[in-house]
Motif scaffolding. Sequence first.
Motif, PDB file in Angstrom:
ATOM      1  N   GLU A  22       0.695  -1.242   0.018  1.00  0.00           N
ATOM      2  CA  GLU A  22      -0.178   0.153   0.033  1.00  0.00           C
ATOM      3  C   GLU A  22       0.843   1.323  -0.067  1.00  0.00           C
ATOM      4  O   GLU A  22       0.557   2.381  -0.456  1.00  0.00           O
ATOM      5  CB  GLU A  22      -1.087  -0.025   1.101  1.00  0.00           C
ATOM      6  CG  GLU A  22      -2.160  -1.161   1.126  1.00  0.00           C
ATOM      7  CD  GLU A  22      -3.161  -0.526   0.133  1.00  0.00           C
ATOM      8  OE1 GLU A  22      -3.129   0.540  -0.321  1.00  0.00           O
ATOM      9  OE2 GLU A  22      -4.091  -1.495  -0.355  1.00  0.00           O
ATOM     10  N   TRP A 161     -14.682   2.486   6.305  1.00  0.00           N
ATOM     11  CA  TRP A 161     -13.705   1.660   6.534  1.00  0.00           C
ATOM     12  C   TRP A 161     -13.699   1.276   8.051  1.00  0.00           C
ATOM     13  O   TRP A 161     -14.623   1.933   8.561  1.00  0.00           O
ATOM     14  CB  TRP A 161     -12.485   1.976   6.030  1.00  0.00           C
ATOM     15  CG  TRP A 161     -12.205   2.185   4.580  1.00  0.00           C
ATOM     16  CD1 TRP A 161     -12.261   3.380   3.828  1.00  0.00           C
ATOM     17  CD2 TRP A 161     -11.959   1.184   3.736  1.00  0.00           C
ATOM     18  NE1 TRP A 161     -12.079   3.293   2.556  1.00  0.00           N
ATOM     19  CE2 TRP A 161     -11.849   1.737   2.348  1.00  0.00           C
ATOM     20  CE3 TRP A 161     -11.953  -0.147   3.700  1.00  0.00           C
ATOM     21  CZ2 TRP A 161     -11.478   1.050   1.245  1.00  0.00           C
ATOM     22  CZ3 TRP A 161     -11.834  -0.854   2.572  1.00  0.00           C
ATOM     23  CH2 TRP A 161     -11.628  -0.496   1.372  1.00  0.00           C
ATOM     24  N   LEU A 167      -9.026   4.198   4.739  1.00  0.00           N
ATOM     25  CA  LEU A 167      -8.529   2.915   4.897  1.00  0.00           C
ATOM     26  C   LEU A 167      -7.549   3.103   5.927  1.00  0.00           C
ATOM     27  O   LEU A 167      -6.509   4.043   5.681  1.00  0.00           O
ATOM     28  CB  LEU A 167      -7.954   2.535   3.482  1.00  0.00           C
ATOM     29  CG  LEU A 167      -7.231   1.165   3.527  1.00  0.00           C
ATOM     30  CD1 LEU A 167      -8.479  -0.159   3.320  1.00  0.00           C
ATOM     31  CD2 LEU A 167      -6.843   0.818   2.121  1.00  0.00           C
ATOM     32  N   ARG A 201     -14.009  -5.396  -1.251  1.00  0.00           N
ATOM     33  CA  ARG A 201     -13.342  -4.015  -1.690  1.00  0.00           C
ATOM     34  C   ARG A 201     -11.918  -4.143  -1.342  1.00  0.00           C
ATOM     35  O   ARG A 201     -11.082  -3.686  -2.159  1.00  0.00           O
ATOM     36  CB  ARG A 201     -13.845  -2.688  -0.711  1.00  0.00           C
ATOM     37  CG  ARG A 201     -15.146  -2.072  -1.368  1.00  0.00           C
ATOM     38  CD  ARG A 201     -15.365  -0.918  -0.652  1.00  0.00           C
ATOM     39  NE  ARG A 201     -16.200  -1.280   0.896  1.00  0.00           N
ATOM     40  CZ  ARG A 201     -16.098  -0.573   1.797  1.00  0.00           C
ATOM     41  NH1 ARG A 201     -15.179   0.662   1.783  1.00  0.00           N
ATOM     42  NH2 ARG A 201     -16.616  -0.668   2.852  1.00  0.00           N
ATOM     43  N   ILE A 202     -11.469  -4.686  -0.064  1.00  0.00           N
ATOM     44  CA  ILE A 202      -9.891  -4.678   0.135  1.00  0.00           C
ATOM     45  C   ILE A 202      -9.215  -5.866  -0.601  1.00  0.00           C
ATOM     46  O   ILE A 202      -8.150  -5.777  -1.166  1.00  0.00           O
ATOM     47  CB  ILE A 202      -9.816  -4.746   1.525  1.00  0.00           C
ATOM     48  CG1 ILE A 202      -8.468  -4.519   2.187  1.00  0.00           C
ATOM     49  CG2 ILE A 202     -10.385  -6.224   2.185  1.00  0.00           C
ATOM     50  CD1 ILE A 202      -8.269  -4.165   3.432  1.00  0.00           C
ATOM     51  N   SER A 204      -9.905  -6.449  -3.520  1.00  0.00           N
ATOM     52  CA  SER A 204      -9.674  -6.293  -4.832  1.00  0.00           C
ATOM     53  C   SER A 204      -8.639  -5.125  -5.134  1.00  0.00           C
ATOM     54  O   SER A 204      -8.163  -4.811  -6.439  1.00  0.00           O
ATOM     55  CB  SER A 204     -10.887  -5.785  -5.633  1.00  0.00           C
ATOM     56  OG  SER A 204     -11.335  -4.693  -5.032  1.00  0.00           O
ATOM     57  N   ARG A 205      -7.964  -4.763  -4.073  1.00  0.00           N
ATOM     58  CA  ARG A 205      -6.807  -3.844  -4.273  1.00  0.00           C
ATOM     59  C   ARG A 205      -5.455  -4.452  -4.541  1.00  0.00           C
ATOM     60  O   ARG A 205      -5.169  -5.569  -4.318  1.00  0.00           O
ATOM     61  CB  ARG A 205      -6.624  -3.180  -2.651  1.00  0.00           C
ATOM     62  CG  ARG A 205      -7.821  -2.525  -2.289  1.00  0.00           C
ATOM     63  CD  ARG A 205      -7.391  -1.791  -0.842  1.00  0.00           C
ATOM     64  NE  ARG A 205      -6.480  -0.628  -1.058  1.00  0.00           N
ATOM     65  CZ  ARG A 205      -6.733   0.722  -1.218  1.00  0.00           C
ATOM     66  NH1 ARG A 205      -7.900   1.039  -1.507  1.00  0.00           N
ATOM     67  NH2 ARG A 205      -5.908   1.586  -1.143  1.00  0.00           N
ATOM     68  N   PRO A 206      -4.671  -3.664  -5.484  1.00  0.00           N
ATOM     69  CA  PRO A 206      -3.437  -4.298  -5.799  1.00  0.00           C
ATOM     70  C   PRO A 206      -2.644  -4.976  -4.818  1.00  0.00           C
ATOM     71  O   PRO A 206      -1.974  -5.909  -5.066  1.00  0.00           O
ATOM     72  CB  PRO A 206      -2.589  -3.289  -6.760  1.00  0.00           C
ATOM     73  CG  PRO A 206      -3.892  -2.135  -7.072  1.00  0.00           C
ATOM     74  CD  PRO A 206      -4.942  -2.271  -6.073  1.00  0.00           C
ATOM     75  N   SER A 207      -2.572  -4.490  -3.687  1.00  0.00           N
ATOM     76  CA  SER A 207      -1.744  -4.806  -2.433  1.00  0.00           C
ATOM     77  C   SER A 207      -2.203  -6.290  -2.225  1.00  0.00           C
ATOM     78  O   SER A 207      -1.339  -6.886  -1.611  1.00  0.00           O
ATOM     79  CB  SER A 207      -1.942  -3.728  -1.307  1.00  0.00           C
ATOM     80  OG  SER A 207      -3.154  -3.950  -0.835  1.00  0.00           O
ATOM     81  N   ARG A 209      -2.858  -8.694  -4.259  1.00  0.00           N
ATOM     82  CA  ARG A 209      -2.432  -9.613  -5.137  1.00  0.00           C
ATOM     83  C   ARG A 209      -1.521 -10.791  -4.812  1.00  0.00           C
ATOM     84  O   ARG A 209      -1.892 -12.049  -5.103  1.00  0.00           O
ATOM     85  CB  ARG A 209      -2.042  -9.144  -6.446  1.00  0.00           C
ATOM     86  CG  ARG A 209      -3.055  -8.647  -7.363  1.00  0.00           C
ATOM     87  CD  ARG A 209      -2.690  -7.895  -8.617  1.00  0.00           C
ATOM     88  NE  ARG A 209      -3.766  -6.817  -9.057  1.00  0.00           N
ATOM     89  CZ  ARG A 209      -3.514  -5.779  -9.563  1.00  0.00           C
ATOM     90  NH1 ARG A 209      -2.241  -5.601 -10.011  1.00  0.00           N
ATOM     91  NH2 ARG A 209      -4.395  -5.079  -9.884  1.00  0.00           N
TER      92      ARG A 209
END
Lengths: 230, 230
Positions: A22, A161, A167, A201-202, A204-207, A209
């Motif tokens: 993040e 959040w 967040l 939601r969380i 699907s964040r790039p962090s 993956r």
Amino acid sequence: MRRLLHQPLDPVCRKIRLALAEKKLAFETNTVRPWERREEFLALNPASEAPVMIEPDGTIVSNHRVIIDYLDEVYRDPDGGLVLLPGGPVERAEARRIAEWFDVKFAEEVTLNLVDEKITRRFLPRDLGGGPPDTEAVRIGMHNVGYHLDYISFLVERRNWLAGDMLTVADLAAAAHLSSVDYLGNVPWADFPEAKEWYARIKSRPSFRALLADHVAGMPAASHYANLDF
Amino acid sequence: MRRLLHQPLDPVCRKIRLALAEKKLAFETNTVRPWERREEFLALNPASEAPVMIEPDGTIVSNHRVIIDYLDEVYRDPDGGLVLLPGGPVERAEARRIAEWFDVKFAEEVTLNLVDEKITRRFLPRDLGGGPPDTEAVRIGMHNVGYHLDYISFLVERRNWLAGDMLTVADLAAAAHLSSVDYLGNVPWADFPEAKEWYARIKSRPSFRALLADHVAGMPAASHYANLDF
């Protein structure tokens, strides 16, 4: 390059991977087995626990809570990266309180009974507590997870959040614990739609993956684990 | 007036009393019994744990770690009071690391086996784990305390205080845990002269006086407990 010594399915290590990602701080990981108490690892962290972070300049920072504070102090305003503890002292206290809820209460009531029983104990030698899962502990862990999904639902009915509008580390801590339990397929998402919406939601964040790409040899993830539409 | 809801012999509550006194922040205390899960207490802290601090303006801050950070953020430079986490990020990380050593490792290996067995369990109803101390747990706690006194000795041979040149939250956390075990008379001071010298320094600080005046009904403190020349 920054290095993180970690255990892939340990929620407090996952929290640090999420925090680094993040903050858009590059790092490579090495998996450690702290119970072996190897001298090189004890020299880095006498408590013999993961995670341990080694900065590019050689600074060693160990302990998940310590790393979170260190990252936010040193990389407070990275280029577009997340501030883990935003706002003033009251907002920061609320984010810390909820992160502790998951790192202490969820850990004791759920993670210890499910992740430690089903995964950690497979790797430990028998004299350090290794062996098959204790079915009573697993039953208790499955029962307890609902209380925590209820608490998440209660919070996100009132807030964007977990700790407020933004967040924070509270969301990363909660999602890290849930992600490990979800690897096992033990989160009853269908019964907790508000908590599920927050997790989607969380997740699907790039962090997230890298966490979704983890797998434990001999113990495949639940079929929906890496699916963003779960 | 600031209020602290606490348990007198709980080390993490004692750490907060020391921190407030070192910062010269006035407060009054109320003893709570979190295991009763009273509604008024749950409304203050849904985790139902002491300590909880209520600021003069009504702000509620719960959880010992959260309170420490809140105090240092809000009262960073009080009149002559202690900064709990002084220095830059690396020095602060070291103070946090050592405080965690005591609040997690010492707590699990010593406090839980001695203070919880001999004191906490006297007050708990039987269905919540109340009863006489488990003698095997007490034996393990007595054995483990030496490792931690060794670690303190190792640190103070190299440093003025546990985390470096200055008194920090690391010293308060360590002294808080040791003070509870010392109430029981279970710290083998004579075998660890460096650790004893460090403890004598912190024990003689004005912030320690209130702790030395504590007593548990029906369980008097060890004879040397309040003695500065122990």
